[in-house]
Structure formats: C-alpha cells, structure tokens
Design a protein around this motif. Structure first.
Motif, PDB file in Angstrom:
ATOM      1  N   ALA A 169     -46.148 -81.156 -49.603  1.00  0.00           N
ATOM      2  CA  ALA A 169     -45.322 -80.331 -48.717  1.00  0.00           C
ATOM      3  C   ALA A 169     -45.832 -80.308 -47.284  1.00  0.00           C
ATOM      4  CB  ALA A 169     -45.255 -78.904 -49.259  1.00  0.00           C
ATOM      5  N   GLY A 170     -47.006 -80.903 -47.043  1.00  0.00           N
ATOM      6  CA  GLY A 170     -47.491 -80.994 -45.672  1.00  0.00           C
ATOM      7  C   GLY A 170     -48.828 -80.350 -45.391  1.00  0.00           C
ATOM      8  N   ALA A 171     -49.519 -79.847 -46.412  1.00  0.00           N
ATOM      9  CA  ALA A 171     -50.821 -79.233 -46.183  1.00  0.00           C
ATOM     10  C   ALA A 171     -51.818 -80.260 -45.657  1.00  0.00           C
ATOM     11  CB  ALA A 171     -51.351 -78.613 -47.472  1.00  0.00           C
ATOM     12  N   ASP A 172     -52.630 -79.854 -44.685  1.00  0.00           N
ATOM     13  CA  ASP A 172     -53.675 -80.712 -44.134  1.00  0.00           C
ATOM     14  C   ASP A 172     -55.008 -80.510 -44.852  1.00  0.00           C
ATOM     15  OD1 ASP A 172     -52.203 -81.869 -41.812  1.00  0.00           O
ATOM     16  OD2 ASP A 172     -52.096 -79.763 -41.222  1.00  0.00           O
ATOM     17  N   MET A 173     -55.158 -79.383 -45.535  1.00  0.00           N
ATOM     18  CA  MET A 173     -56.380 -79.067 -46.266  1.00  0.00           C
ATOM     19  C   MET A 173     -56.006 -78.182 -47.447  1.00  0.00           C
ATOM     20  SD  MET A 173     -59.814 -76.981 -44.973  1.00  0.00           S
ATOM     21  CE  MET A 173     -60.597 -78.352 -44.110  1.00  0.00           C
ATOM     22  N   ILE A 174     -56.769 -78.321 -48.530  1.00  0.00           N
ATOM     23  CA  ILE A 174     -56.549 -77.518 -49.738  1.00  0.00           C
ATOM     24  C   ILE A 174     -57.755 -76.604 -49.932  1.00  0.00           C
ATOM     25  CG2 ILE A 174     -56.291 -77.604 -52.233  1.00  0.00           C
ATOM     26  CD1 ILE A 174     -53.818 -78.539 -50.650  1.00  0.00           C
ATOM     27  N   ALA A 175     -57.470 -75.318 -50.241  1.00  0.00           N
ATOM     28  CA  ALA A 175     -58.554 -74.346 -50.381  1.00  0.00           C
ATOM     29  C   ALA A 175     -58.440 -73.616 -51.718  1.00  0.00           C
ATOM     30  CB  ALA A 175     -58.520 -73.350 -49.229  1.00  0.00           C
ATOM     31  N   PRO A 176     -59.076 -74.130 -52.776  1.00  0.00           N
ATOM     32  CA  PRO A 176     -59.030 -73.453 -54.078  1.00  0.00           C
ATOM     33  C   PRO A 176     -59.882 -72.191 -54.087  1.00  0.00           C
ATOM     34  CG  PRO A 176     -60.468 -75.371 -54.161  1.00  0.00           C
ATOM     35  CD  PRO A 176     -59.823 -75.387 -52.812  1.00  0.00           C
ATOM     36  N   SER A 177     -59.300 -71.094 -54.623  1.00  0.00           N
ATOM     37  CA  SER A 177     -59.970 -69.794 -54.525  1.00  0.00           C
ATOM     38  C   SER A 177     -60.156 -69.094 -55.861  1.00  0.00           C
ATOM     39  CB  SER A 177     -59.170 -68.876 -53.590  1.00  0.00           C
ATOM     40  OG  SER A 177     -57.854 -68.656 -54.075  1.00  0.00           O
ATOM     41  N   SER A 178     -59.896 -69.773 -56.970  1.00  0.00           N
ATOM     42  CA  SER A 178     -59.847 -69.082 -58.265  1.00  0.00           C
ATOM     43  C   SER A 178     -61.203 -68.926 -58.944  1.00  0.00           C
ATOM     44  CB  SER A 178     -58.918 -69.841 -59.216  1.00  0.00           C
ATOM     45  OG  SER A 178     -59.462 -71.106 -59.533  1.00  0.00           O
ATOM     46  N   MET A 179     -62.235 -69.566 -58.431  1.00  0.00           N
ATOM     47  CA  MET A 179     -63.558 -69.566 -59.068  1.00  0.00           C
ATOM     48  C   MET A 179     -63.495 -70.058 -60.511  1.00  0.00           C
ATOM     49  SD  MET A 179     -65.978 -68.933 -56.948  1.00  0.00           S
ATOM     50  CE  MET A 179     -67.411 -68.473 -57.901  1.00  0.00           C
ATOM     51  N   THR A 180     -62.650 -71.043 -60.736  1.00  0.00           N
ATOM     52  CA  THR A 180     -62.564 -71.697 -62.042  1.00  0.00           C
ATOM     53  C   THR A 180     -63.610 -72.795 -62.101  1.00  0.00           C
ATOM     54  OG1 THR A 180     -60.175 -71.300 -61.978  1.00  0.00           O
ATOM     55  CG2 THR A 180     -60.995 -72.842 -63.643  1.00  0.00           C
ATOM     56  N   ASP A 181     -64.401 -72.840 -63.166  1.00  0.00           N
ATOM     57  CA  ASP A 181     -65.404 -73.897 -63.295  1.00  0.00           C
ATOM     58  C   ASP A 181     -64.719 -75.261 -63.291  1.00  0.00           C
ATOM     59  OD1 ASP A 181     -67.309 -71.936 -63.521  1.00  0.00           O
ATOM     60  OD2 ASP A 181     -67.542 -72.128 -65.696  1.00  0.00           O
ATOM     61  N   GLY A 182     -65.157 -76.141 -62.381  1.00  0.00           N
ATOM     62  CA  GLY A 182     -64.602 -77.482 -62.309  1.00  0.00           C
ATOM     63  C   GLY A 182     -63.393 -77.613 -61.412  1.00  0.00           C
ATOM     64  N   MET A 183     -63.031 -76.558 -60.673  1.00  0.00           N
ATOM     65  CA  MET A 183     -61.785 -76.607 -59.904  1.00  0.00           C
ATOM     66  C   MET A 183     -61.817 -77.661 -58.801  1.00  0.00           C
ATOM     67  SD  MET A 183     -61.963 -73.044 -57.699  1.00  0.00           S
ATOM     68  CE  MET A 183     -63.187 -72.825 -56.381  1.00  0.00           C
ATOM     69  N   VAL A 184     -62.949 -77.829 -58.135  1.00  0.00           N
ATOM     70  CA  VAL A 184     -63.012 -78.806 -57.056  1.00  0.00           C
ATOM     71  C   VAL A 184     -62.856 -80.225 -57.603  1.00  0.00           C
ATOM     72  CG1 VAL A 184     -64.466 -79.816 -55.260  1.00  0.00           C
ATOM     73  CG2 VAL A 184     -64.353 -77.333 -55.534  1.00  0.00           C
ATOM     74  N   GLY A 185     -63.555 -80.510 -58.704  1.00  0.00           N
ATOM     75  CA  GLY A 185     -63.444 -81.844 -59.291  1.00  0.00           C
ATOM     76  C   GLY A 185     -62.048 -82.146 -59.772  1.00  0.00           C
ATOM     77  N   ALA A 186     -61.389 -81.172 -60.419  1.00  0.00           N
ATOM     78  CA  ALA A 186     -60.025 -81.381 -60.910  1.00  0.00           C
ATOM     79  C   ALA A 186     -59.055 -81.586 -59.760  1.00  0.00           C
ATOM     80  CB  ALA A 186     -59.595 -80.197 -61.766  1.00  0.00           C
TER      81      ALA A 186
END
Length: 328
Positions: free
Chosen positions: A163-180
C-alpha cells in the motif's frame, strides 16, 4: 578566608558560547508523528486524553499528513481504527483495510516518509496482540498463540508495503516477529523495506490514552505475558539481540522517559539506530499539568525530548511534533 574556585565551568554558559558547546541537539528531522485514521467516522473526532490530536476519517488522512509536513516534520506513523473487528484481526491485513486505504492515498499525494505499525490489537475483538486460545476469555491466564500470530503479522506487513509503506514497525512483542516479517517482505519483493522493531516494549501504565485513541484496550486480561516486565533491564538486551539477529534495521524502546536507562544500554551495545516512543501517557501528563498551570508544556516537552536524545535515541516517535516544530 578567601577561596578561589579551581575550575570555572560557568565561563562556557554565557549566551554567546552556550550554543557552540551544546552536546545534544534536537531537530524536526529526529521526530516521527503518529496519526490516527478512523474508518468509523466521517469527521474529525478529538481525542480527549490527548489534547491537540484527533482521529481523522480516511478521506482526510492526506490533509492531516500535509498539516504535519508543513511544520517541517517529514516522517509519520499510521494507526488505524477499523469499523469491524474479529478474533483474528483480519482488518489488519485486508487489502481494503483502513490503514491500507490511507497509505495508498498518502503515498500517492505526499512525499512523507510513511511508517506502518504492525500489530493486531486494534483489529481483534478481544484487543490482544495476536490469536488467543479459545478458552482465554474465561481463563485469567491468557494464552496468545505466538507462532500462529507470526503468519498474520507477516501478512499485515506485506499488505502495508504493497500500500506504500516505506518502513514496517512491528509492535506486538511476538517471539520471532522480526524474522517472520523480514521473510515475508523479502518473499513478496519488498527486500528494500526496513523493519523498525519495537524491540523492548514494556507492559506499561503509560499507554492508557493511546488505547482510548486507537480503541485497542484488551477486553479481558492484560498483556503482561507478552510485553516486558518493567522491572527487567538485562532481559531487554536479550530481546533486542534476538531482533538484531533476525534482521531488525532500527531498534525501538517503548515507553521512553521511564526507560532512558534501556535507551542508553542499547546505544552502548548495538550499532543500529535507536528509536524511542514518547508515549501517550507521557504526553497527556504534561498537558494535564499545563492545564493546571503547574508546568510550561512546551518547555517541559522540549526538555523531555532532549533527554531522550541525550540518552542515545536517534529517532523519537512523539505526539509533540507539531507543538515543537517551530522551535526546532
């Protein structure tokens, strides 16, 4: 008795030299402005606990962004309030979701640097940051299904990038979220999109106004089983190290002011840029004191953000962006 000081640091505090020896500087380029896009309204809705901020309808998202960029701030983060919610937060990754619609318009009509918050709490009918066990509504020991949530977070990240995001910021504190998320973005052709991880996000009492603003409070239980214990500092280093190994480009601490020691620790231990989230409660308490006449809001806001920068943050996500932009 006559005593002469052996050192005179005040020599460097006069108006002429004071700016020349200033160790820490703060500019509009250091700041990210949050906006709230609301699919349930056709007009702006003031957020009572966050004076100066509104929920805006999707159709006014571009206008809201232009108001921010006119102050000199060049980066925003979008939060969405959907008109429907369900157990799996499907609105978070829907092609026509509230954030996706807003991002398309913003990316097409402005040059702002566009960051997408990736979490499910605003889109789930239970208000938790992932898929919960079926029995959880009647069980005080909440269980969020970590690995099943990862797939949905990756889908959300890819949908925002599309949709046009320039950066993604995961905030859920789910183990492995960055790798996924990193794997999902790369597989979908978005290997150029960076990830700013909420790497050390604490289960904090300072989030209250945001949960009102984004309609994201849990309907039962709390988030202590997946957000960090405020008592722990060494654990933050371990959490952040995991995110670094999984490919995080920027590392965030949330909240900021009560956790400046964590900001400093991360600055010392890691080379990645450090972000800090000056959260809604930190914003609201200064405004509340200002309304009482107890504090000067602009002066205390500036000092607060300067302290975050001095502790080691490179980027600050804050609700004070517009209020301080002229000064900066």
């Amino acid at each position: 008795m006559t005593f002469e000081p052996t050192a005179r640091p005040r020599r460097l505090r006069t108006d002429g030299v004071r700016p020349l020896v200033r160790e820490t500087t703060l500019s509009a380029n250091d700041l990210i402005a949050p906006i709230f896009v609301d699919e349930t309204t056709d007009k702006r809705v003031p957020i009572d606990s966050m004076p100066g901020h509104d929920r805006v309808p999707v159709e006014q998202a571009v206008d809201r962004v232009k108001e921010i960029t006119e102050t000199g701030v060049s980066a925003i983060m979008v939060f969405g309030i959907p008109d429907t919610k369900d157990a799996r937060g499907t609105g978070a990754y829907a092609e026509d979701g509230v954030v996706q619609r807003a991002m398309r318009a913003i990316s097409q009509e402005t040059d702002v640097y566009l960051i997408g918050d990736v979490c499910l709490c605003e889109y789930t009918d239970h208000g938790h940051c992932g898929v919960v066990e079926p029995h959880a509504h009647n069980d005080p020991t909440l269980t969020v299904k970590n690995d099943e949530t990862l797939e949905l977070l990756a889908k959300t990240a890819v949908s925002q990038a599309a949709a046009g995001a320039d950066m993604i910021a995961p905030s859920s504190m789910t183990d492995g979220m960055v790798g996924a998320i990193r794997a999902g973005l790369d597989e979908a052709g978005f290997s150029h999109i960076p990830v700013m991880s909420y790497a050390a996000k604490y289960e904090s009492a300072f989030y209250g106004p945001f949960r009102d603003a984004a309609d994201g409070a849990p309907s039962f239980g709390d988030r202590r089983h997946y957000q960090m214990d405020p008592a722990n500092a060494r654990e933050a280093l371990r959490e952040v190290q995991i995110d670094v190994e999984e490919g995080a480009d920027v590392l965030m601490v949330k909240p900021a002011l009560p956790y400046l020691d964590i900001v400093r620790d991360l600055r010392t231990e890691f080379d990645q840029p450090i972000a800090a989230y000056n959260v809604s409660g930190e914003y609201a308490m200064l405004h509340a004191a200002g309304e009482k006449g107890w504090l000067d809001v602009e002066e205390t806001a500036y000092e607060s953000l300067l302290s975050i920068k001095r502790a080691g943050a490179d980027l600050i996500l804050t609700y004070f962006t517009e209020q301080l932009a002229d000064r900066l």
